[in-house]
Design an enzyme around this catalytic site. Structure first.
Site, short mmCIF file in Angstrom:
data_model
loop_
_atom_site.label_atom_id
_atom_site.label_comp_id
_atom_site.label_asym_id
_atom_site.label_seq_id
_atom_site.Cartn_x
_atom_site.Cartn_y
_atom_site.Cartn_z
N TYR A 40 7.41 -47.06 -26.84
CA TYR A 40 6.32 -47.89 -26.32
C TYR A 40 6.87 -48.75 -25.18
O TYR A 40 7.52 -48.23 -24.28
CB TYR A 40 5.68 -48.70 -27.46
CG TYR A 40 4.32 -49.23 -27.11
CD1 TYR A 40 3.31 -48.38 -26.66
CD2 TYR A 40 4.05 -50.58 -27.19
CE1 TYR A 40 2.06 -48.87 -26.30
CE2 TYR A 40 2.80 -51.08 -26.84
CZ TYR A 40 1.81 -50.22 -26.40
OH TYR A 40 0.57 -50.71 -26.05
N LYS A 95 -10.35 -26.88 -41.02
CA LYS A 95 -10.07 -26.03 -39.86
C LYS A 95 -8.76 -26.47 -39.20
O LYS A 95 -7.94 -25.64 -38.77
CB LYS A 95 -11.23 -26.12 -38.87
CG LYS A 95 -11.27 -25.03 -37.81
CD LYS A 95 -11.46 -23.65 -38.45
CE LYS A 95 -11.67 -22.56 -37.42
NZ LYS A 95 -13.04 -22.48 -36.91
#
Length: 760
Positions: A40, A95
């Site tokens: 970060y 899925k």
């Protein structure tokens, strides 16, 4: 299992231990402050600036290139209809799971709360920069057609509505092969399509792309045959309106060569099948109940070529054969779309793969002697490991040739190898085991069925068709537990201590006494010991009242091994029993031996353990690549503990030169193929992927497998008993329900293998 029990099981599965089925996992180090400053602020600014200079750098510095969005508005969810976006989320997560385990593609599922086509399209376009591809799912027709068309035109990443194209691609591959087997011509066959939804329209369009003639196609919806004189037809239905003046399915089926069903169960009658032409092709794909029952169809016509959407019949038309691998190929060349050329390439790859010799691993998974191209094998099986190495390259090549690939592949061998490496992240072995066990279930006696977890495992094994349980224990306790978990099957319950089992106990005792009367066993002591469940269970297997045995859940391992060795004994030619554990690691299945029995095996014992483990590895359809583990490498220590491993290797090299085995080796060298190749290029393991580890003693093996299991949450199957005369398998103390189910499948497969060898 009752409907209510299945409902509860499904709800618990999705709720526990963590709600949902997918999660985000870091791919970079994050342990130190330095790591976090790179991940970060301030380090993250550097890739941001590079992407700002050239947006294509987003593929270099972020996960976009392997990230697909599975997007739905919940308007056509499975067979449930319009249930809304929130209710569709479990399906979208599912899925995502399939994308990951079959093709190593990461997924965010996104549920959009709108039925407005323009609003939906705008939403997807606005979030598209996040993703490398878009999989549209469970959107009702006709809106689905417009949504997909617009997004394909307006986005520069692959977009596919799997409900339309998945079934089309798989069934087209099956149809091409079925027509070849039937010795027909796709340009001449008469095709009846029952259903006019998104999948049916897409299927029919793709069949036309491969040569089917529109004038030879009759499509039906809920009102009957779609004719060109019908009013108010959608553009999609009008595309396939026939000029023939027929109204019913019965009329359409006369002299038809092909029936494709994407509609309702049980609408095709035997008379309709009999009215079709010779060698009819019937794809009854309504799920879970097809348009015609499989058994009815094959009993009606012996020349029929039949496919369904079900896994319990040959030729399953399963979308998982398509979408993971199509997106894999598209992502890997950074395709800007999934076009017709790419879909047709996937069809051809699947079609051709079915004609190639089937790997033994696939034959074993489906308990087939030899799967060969023919009317019962017209498309590959979902567990075929070749799918990831065949379909994505075909799709990628088509993307390059059709001009939509932004990152062409140059080294195809390297690419295929990288695809195969991805299989290590997908532990299909458990699914293969259960599938194989179901093909020929056996009678398995559960010696501790009055333990709740054991009974739950027996219930699952029964419900899934893995085994026929025989429940041993206190009958009242078992019945009470069965009522609690709604296990209402009519399965044998036996209490060895009950009076009603006296005759059987006496029969078993007499057989036991005859075998061991010269080892100090009296008829009285034999009758007494048969009250003990493990002795009773072992005798059930011994005399053929059961095919296999599962025990050990509530007792320490040595106390359970003793009666098995006394009553069952070792197989012919075996002088040492041992165990192996299969660990479902990130690199794929790993076999670790001996994890439970031999405390300090000799060099010859280690060699025997390696040979037995090799046979078990092959039983799983995996070619064993075996490292004999030590704390030293190839003679670096002269200590007797290292020396015995070297002796075992020398014995194997001399007596069994066909085995791929070497050592002694430290574990990191065994598992790091580059390190091994660089430092010890002479090794038989150099350049190979080790999948079997033989440890020098029980301490090392047992500690290693339990560390892997607990620290990495690695799934384990075992300990698998090796060298016994009958299929007997002993659980670790306090095994989980899943572990017991897996061991039940192992015991069934063990019994199947022994039966197969006896029949030869």
């Amino acid at each position: 299992m009752s409907k209510q029990s299945k409902r509860i099981e499904a709800l618990v599965y999705h709720a526990k231990p963590t709600p949902g089925k997918i999660k985000v996992v870091p791919t970079k180090k994050y342990a130190s402050q330095r790591d976090l400053s790179l991940a970060y602020s301030p380090g993250v600014a550097e890739p941001c600036l590079e992407i700002a200079k050239d947006v294509e750098n987003v593929y270099k510095y972020t996960a976009k290139g392997n990230l697909v969005a599975v997007i739905s508005n919940g308007t056509a969810v499975l067979g449930l209809g319009n249930i809304g976006p929130e209710a569709s989320k479990p399906v979208m997560e599912g899925k995502g799971l399939l994308f990951k385990i079959f093709a190593d593609i990461d997924v965010f599922d996104i549920e959009v709360d709108t039925e407005d086509v323009e609003a939906f399209i705008a939403t997807v376009k606005n979030i598209a920069p996040t993703f490398g591809g878009i999989n549209l799912e469970d959107i009702k027709a006709p809106e689905a057609f417009e949504i997909e068309r617009r997004l394909k035109e307006e986005l520069d990443i692959p977009v596919m509505h799997d409900d339309q194209h998945g079934t089309a691609i798989i069934s087209a591959a099956a149809l091409i092969n079925a027509i070849e087997i039937a010795n027909k011509n796709i340009e001449e066959v008469n095709i009846v399509v029952s259903g006019a939804g998104a999948a049916a329209i897409s299927c029919t369009r793709l069949y036309q792309a491969f040569g089917a003639k529109r004038e030879n196609i009759v499509m039906l919806d809920s009102k009957g045959v779609i004719r060109d004189d019908r009013d108010n037809l959608t553009p999609e239905k009008a595309e396939f309106a026939t000029h023939r003046r027929i109204d019913t399915l019965d009329e359409a089926m006369k002299n038809a060569d092909v029936f494709v069903g994407l509609s309702q169960p049980d609408i095709v009658t035997p008379d309709m099948l009999l009215s079709m032409s010779a060698n009819p092709i019937v794809f009854a794909m309504a799920n879970p109940n097809p348009e015609v029952n499989y058994q009815v169809a094959i009993d009606t016509r012996d020349d029929i070529i039949m496919a369904t959407g079900r896994s319990d019949h040959p030729n399953q038309v399963n979308n998982v054969l398509g979408f993971p691998f199509i997106f894999r190929g598209a992502l890997d060349v950074r395709a800007t779309k999934i076009n017709e050329a790419m879909k047709m390439a996937a069809v051809k790859a699947l079609s051709e793969l079915a004609k190639q010799p089937v790997p033994e691993q696939v034959n074993i998974a489906y308990a087939e002697t030899r799967l060969t191209f023919g009317k019962d094998y017209i498309i590959p099986k979902p567990f075929d490991p070749r799918l990831i190495a065949e379909v994505p390259p075909a799709v990628a090549k088509a993307a390059m040739e059709s001009g939509v690939a932004k990152e062409p592949i140059e080294d195809w061998d390297r690419y295929k190898n990288s695809l195969l490496e991805r299989l290590g992240n997908d532990n299909k072995l458990v699914r293969m085991l259960l599938s194989r066990a179901k093909t020929n279930p056996k009678r398995v006696v559960f010696a501790e069925a009055d333990q709740l977890d054991v009974l739950k495992a027996a219930q699952i094994a029964y419900d899934e068709g893995v085994a026929y349980p025989i429940l041993l224990g206190r009958k009242e306790a078992i019945l009470a537990l069965m009522e609690e978990i709604e296990f209402d099957a009519d399965v044998p319950i036996i209490d060895p201590k009950s009076d009603e089992e006296t005759d059987r106990k006496n029969r078993y005792a007499k057989a036991y006494w005859k075998k061991r009367k010269r080892q100090g066993v009296t008829i009285y002591s034999a009758e007494k010991i048969m009250r003990e469940r493990n002795y009773f269970a072992a005798m059930m297997v011994n005399v053929g009242d059961a095919d296999a045995l599962i025990t050990g859940y509530s007792r320490n391992y040595p106390s359970v091994v003793k009666p098995m060795l006394e009553l069952i004994g070792m197989a012919d030619g075996i002088t040492k029993v041992a165990t192996t554990n299969v660990m479902m690691t990130q690199r794929g299945p790993m076999f670790l031996s001996d994890t439970s029995i031999n405390i300090d095996p000799t060099a010859k014992d280690l060699a025997k353990i390696a040979r037995m483990t090799s046979r078990v590895t092959k039983m799983f359809g995996i070619e064993p690549v075996t490292a004999m583990i030590s704390y030293s490498n190839f003679g670096s220590s002269e200590n007797p503990r290292a020396e015995k491993v070297r002796e075992a290797v020398a014995y194997l090299h001399k007596g069994y030169p066909e085995m791929i085995v070497d050592g002694e080796l430290q574990t990191d060298f065994a598992l790091n193929s580059k390190l091994l190749q660089d430092i010890f290029p002479f090794s038989k393991l150099a350049g190979r992927r080790v999948n079997t580890l033989i440890f020098p003693n029980l301490d090392a093996a047992n500690i290693t497998y339990k560390l892997l299991k607990e620290l990495n949450k690695t799934e384990s199957i075992g300990p698998i008993m090796m060298g016994m005369r009958k299929p007997v398998h002993i659980l670790q103390l306090g095994s989980s329900v899943d572990e017991i189910v897996n061991m039940t499948a192992i015991s069934v497969i063990d019994a199947q293998e022994r039966e197969r060898k006896q029949q030869k």
